[in-house]
Design a protein around this motif. Sequence first.
Motif, PDB file in Angstrom:
ATOM      1  N   GLU A 140     -33.340  21.694  35.182  1.00 55.50           N
ATOM      2  CA  GLU A 140     -33.211  20.885  36.395  1.00 55.50           C
ATOM      3  C   GLU A 140     -31.804  20.306  36.483  1.00 55.50           C
ATOM      4  OE1 GLU A 140     -36.253  17.889  36.619  1.00 55.50           O
ATOM      5  OE2 GLU A 140     -37.743  19.244  35.763  1.00 55.50           O
ATOM      6  N   PRO A 141     -31.123  20.514  37.613  1.00 56.16           N
ATOM      7  CA  PRO A 141     -29.793  19.907  37.767  1.00 56.16           C
ATOM      8  C   PRO A 141     -29.913  18.393  37.889  1.00 56.16           C
ATOM      9  CG  PRO A 141     -30.454  21.032  39.789  1.00 56.16           C
ATOM     10  CD  PRO A 141     -31.524  21.299  38.774  1.00 56.16           C
ATOM     11  N   MET A 142     -28.963  17.706  37.305  1.00 56.51           N
ATOM     12  CA  MET A 142     -28.954  16.239  37.326  1.00 56.51           C
ATOM     13  C   MET A 142     -28.036  15.778  38.457  1.00 56.51           C
ATOM     14  SD  MET A 142     -31.007  15.567  34.862  1.00 56.51           S
ATOM     15  CE  MET A 142     -30.773  13.825  34.712  1.00 56.51           C
ATOM     16  N   SER A 143     -28.521  15.854  39.682  1.00 57.12           N
ATOM     17  CA  SER A 143     -27.679  15.599  40.850  1.00 57.12           C
ATOM     18  C   SER A 143     -27.319  14.128  41.042  1.00 57.12           C
ATOM     19  CB  SER A 143     -28.367  16.130  42.109  1.00 57.12           C
ATOM     20  OG  SER A 143     -29.626  15.516  42.276  1.00 57.12           O
ATOM     21  N   ASP A 144     -27.992  13.231  40.362  1.00 56.35           N
ATOM     22  CA  ASP A 144     -27.704  11.804  40.533  1.00 56.35           C
ATOM     23  C   ASP A 144     -26.597  11.305  39.612  1.00 56.35           C
ATOM     24  OD1 ASP A 144     -29.715  11.734  42.372  1.00 56.35           O
ATOM     25  OD2 ASP A 144     -31.208  10.907  41.012  1.00 56.35           O
ATOM     26  N   TRP A 145     -26.003  12.198  38.829  1.00 56.31           N
ATOM     27  CA  TRP A 145     -25.014  11.797  37.837  1.00 56.31           C
ATOM     28  C   TRP A 145     -23.681  12.475  38.121  1.00 56.31           C
ATOM     29  CZ3 TRP A 145     -26.470   8.256  34.174  1.00 56.31           C
ATOM     30  CH2 TRP A 145     -27.836   8.013  34.071  1.00 56.31           C
ATOM     31  N   THR A 146     -22.593  11.778  37.861  1.00 51.79           N
ATOM     32  CA  THR A 146     -21.255  12.321  37.966  1.00 51.79           C
ATOM     33  C   THR A 146     -20.613  12.246  36.590  1.00 51.79           C
ATOM     34  OG1 THR A 146     -21.046  11.583  40.252  1.00 51.79           O
ATOM     35  CG2 THR A 146     -18.995  12.060  39.067  1.00 51.79           C
ATOM     36  N   VAL A 147     -19.971  13.316  36.180  1.00 52.26           N
ATOM     37  CA  VAL A 147     -19.298  13.360  34.887  1.00 52.26           C
ATOM     38  C   VAL A 147     -17.942  12.691  35.034  1.00 52.26           C
ATOM     39  CG1 VAL A 147     -18.327  14.878  33.130  1.00 52.26           C
ATOM     40  CG2 VAL A 147     -20.478  15.491  34.267  1.00 52.26           C
ATOM     41  N   TYR A 148     -17.607  11.812  34.104  1.00 54.63           N
ATOM     42  CA  TYR A 148     -16.296  11.167  34.042  1.00 54.63           C
ATOM     43  C   TYR A 148     -15.639  11.552  32.735  1.00 54.63           C
ATOM     44  CZ  TYR A 148     -17.665   8.352  38.014  1.00 54.63           C
ATOM     45  OH  TYR A 148     -18.067   7.952  39.259  1.00 54.63           O
ATOM     46  N   ARG A 149     -14.316  11.622  32.756  1.00 52.79           N
ATOM     47  CA  ARG A 149     -13.593  12.016  31.547  1.00 52.79           C
ATOM     48  C   ARG A 149     -12.285  11.251  31.466  1.00 52.79           C
ATOM     49  NH1 ARG A 149     -12.852  18.175  30.981  1.00 52.79           N
ATOM     50  NH2 ARG A 149     -14.979  17.943  30.258  1.00 52.79           N
ATOM     51  N   ILE A 150     -11.966  10.825  30.258  1.00 51.30           N
ATOM     52  CA  ILE A 150     -10.642  10.295  29.931  1.00 51.30           C
ATOM     53  C   ILE A 150     -10.125  11.171  28.805  1.00 51.30           C
ATOM     54  CG2 ILE A 150      -9.347   8.345  28.996  1.00 51.30           C
ATOM     55  CD1 ILE A 150     -11.434   6.488  30.242  1.00 51.30           C
ATOM     56  N   ALA A 151      -8.951  11.767  28.993  1.00 54.48           N
ATOM     57  CA  ALA A 151      -8.411  12.691  27.992  1.00 54.48           C
ATOM     58  C   ALA A 151      -6.888  12.650  28.029  1.00 54.48           C
ATOM     59  CB  ALA A 151      -8.908  14.105  28.270  1.00 54.48           C
ATOM     60  N   GLY A 152      -6.280  13.315  27.053  1.00 56.65           N
ATOM     61  CA  GLY A 152      -4.837  13.475  27.022  1.00 56.65           C
ATOM     62  C   GLY A 152      -4.097  12.153  26.997  1.00 56.65           C
ATOM     63  N   LYS A 153      -3.023  12.068  27.775  1.00 57.19           N
ATOM     64  CA  LYS A 153      -2.171  10.869  27.815  1.00 57.19           C
ATOM     65  C   LYS A 153      -2.950   9.644  28.283  1.00 57.19           C
ATOM     66  CE  LYS A 153       2.294   9.185  29.590  1.00 57.19           C
ATOM     67  NZ  LYS A 153       1.964   7.852  29.196  1.00 57.19           N
ATOM     68  N   THR A 154      -3.860   9.832  29.238  1.00 56.99           N
ATOM     69  CA  THR A 154      -4.669   8.709  29.714  1.00 56.99           C
ATOM     70  C   THR A 154      -5.480   8.113  28.573  1.00 56.99           C
ATOM     71  OG1 THR A 154      -4.830   9.774  31.878  1.00 56.99           O
ATOM     72  CG2 THR A 154      -6.381   7.990  31.435  1.00 56.99           C
ATOM     73  N   LEU A 155      -6.025   8.963  27.720  1.00 52.46           N
ATOM     74  CA  LEU A 155      -6.805   8.503  26.570  1.00 52.46           C
ATOM     75  C   LEU A 155      -5.924   7.737  25.588  1.00 52.46           C
ATOM     76  CD1 LEU A 155      -9.500   8.540  24.963  1.00 52.46           C
ATOM     77  CD2 LEU A 155      -8.703  10.677  23.934  1.00 52.46           C
ATOM     78  N   THR A 156      -4.783   8.296  25.240  1.00 47.51           N
ATOM     79  CA  THR A 156      -3.921   7.614  24.268  1.00 47.51           C
ATOM     80  C   THR A 156      -3.341   6.326  24.848  1.00 47.51           C
ATOM     81  OG1 THR A 156      -2.060   9.058  24.875  1.00 47.51           O
ATOM     82  CG2 THR A 156      -3.361   9.695  22.950  1.00 47.51           C
ATOM     83  N   ASP A 157      -3.013   6.331  26.148  1.00 49.44           N
ATOM     84  CA  ASP A 157      -2.515   5.097  26.774  1.00 49.44           C
ATOM     85  C   ASP A 157      -3.586   4.017  26.772  1.00 49.44           C
ATOM     86  OD1 ASP A 157      -0.116   6.370  27.246  1.00 49.44           O
ATOM     87  OD2 ASP A 157      -0.420   6.602  29.414  1.00 49.44           O
ATOM     88  N   LEU A 158      -4.808   4.375  27.106  1.00 54.80           N
ATOM     89  CA  LEU A 158      -5.893   3.405  27.120  1.00 54.80           C
ATOM     90  C   LEU A 158      -6.147   2.839  25.720  1.00 54.80           C
ATOM     91  CD1 LEU A 158      -8.113   1.963  28.751  1.00 54.80           C
ATOM     92  CD2 LEU A 158      -9.598   3.923  28.269  1.00 54.80           C
ATOM     93  N   ALA A 159      -6.107   3.693  24.731  1.00 58.56           N
ATOM     94  CA  ALA A 159      -6.312   3.246  23.351  1.00 58.56           C
ATOM     95  C   ALA A 159      -5.205   2.321  22.886  1.00 58.56           C
ATOM     96  CB  ALA A 159      -6.412   4.454  22.432  1.00 58.56           C
ATOM     97  N   ALA A 160      -4.013   2.482  23.423  1.00 52.88           N
ATOM     98  CA  ALA A 160      -2.876   1.686  22.999  1.00 52.88           C
ATOM     99  C   ALA A 160      -2.741   0.353  23.740  1.00 52.88           C
ATOM    100  CB  ALA A 160      -1.582   2.498  23.190  1.00 52.88           C
ATOM    101  N   GLU A 161      -3.574   0.144  24.766  1.00 51.68           N
ATOM    102  CA  GLU A 161      -3.485  -1.115  25.513  1.00 51.68           C
ATOM    103  C   GLU A 161      -3.793  -2.282  24.582  1.00 51.68           C
ATOM    104  OE1 GLU A 161      -5.927  -1.223  29.008  1.00 51.68           O
ATOM    105  OE2 GLU A 161      -4.764   0.318  30.021  1.00 51.68           O
ATOM    106  N   PRO A 162      -3.138  -3.422  24.853  1.00 50.59           N
ATOM    107  CA  PRO A 162      -3.392  -4.609  24.023  1.00 50.59           C
ATOM    108  C   PRO A 162      -4.879  -4.996  24.075  1.00 50.59           C
ATOM    109  CG  PRO A 162      -1.551  -4.973  25.532  1.00 50.59           C
ATOM    110  CD  PRO A 162      -2.164  -3.660  25.904  1.00 50.59           C
ATOM    111  N   LYS A 163      -5.345  -5.476  22.963  1.00 50.65           N
ATOM    112  CA  LYS A 163      -6.740  -5.920  22.883  1.00 50.65           C
ATOM    113  C   LYS A 163      -6.935  -7.136  23.780  1.00 50.65           C
ATOM    114  CE  LYS A 163      -7.598  -3.106  19.334  1.00 50.65           C
ATOM    115  NZ  LYS A 163      -6.642  -2.070  19.571  1.00 50.65           N
ATOM    116  N   ALA A 164      -8.087  -7.197  24.446  1.00 45.99           N
ATOM    117  CA  ALA A 164      -8.378  -8.320  25.350  1.00 45.99           C
ATOM    118  C   ALA A 164      -8.841  -9.514  24.542  1.00 45.99           C
ATOM    119  CB  ALA A 164      -9.437  -7.931  26.337  1.00 45.99           C
TER     120      ALA A 164
END
Length: 164
Positions: A140-164
């Motif tokens: 059964e297709p899961m039509s109510d869900w959207t796949v999101y992805r963080i990868a590459g430079k976006t992933l490393t930039d997000l990981a490097a952000e200062p801790k809140a």
Amino acid sequence: METELNFRFAVREDTPLILQMIRELADYEKLLDEVVATEPVLEEWLFDRQKAEVLFVLTPEGKEAGFALFFHNFSTFLGRAGIYLEDLYVRPEYRGRGYGKGLIRRLAALAVERGCGRLEWWCLDWNQPSIDFYLSLGAEPMSDWTVYRIAGKTLTDLAAEPKA
């Protein structure tokens, strides 16, 4: 009458074959330029870190006709693991002979044997032959869900952000 299929789990020495099949799949999906995996990287993550498994389906002569690469995920709602199928690939010359269905059936059996609550995967929206195949299995297709992805430079930039 359906021919009984044989399967085997990949071993370290299969790493070149796994990478070759990954490239063949990526070429079919028109994504070959996105494959950056190498044999050493696959060997590390599949066999040293054991983060995923590869199951081959074999021809009657013992040749690898296709593979499934999968790993366990977890459903908080079910309170148990599931199997996530990352890639299913059957070489073109073996398609239409039950190898793909055999791989899915074997993964379903593994999920049941391991006490998993589900077997799931993604499929490209344009890949109608695969969509038709999956629907024929009762998926059964899961039509109510959207796949999101963080990868590459976006992933490393997000990981490097200062801790809140």
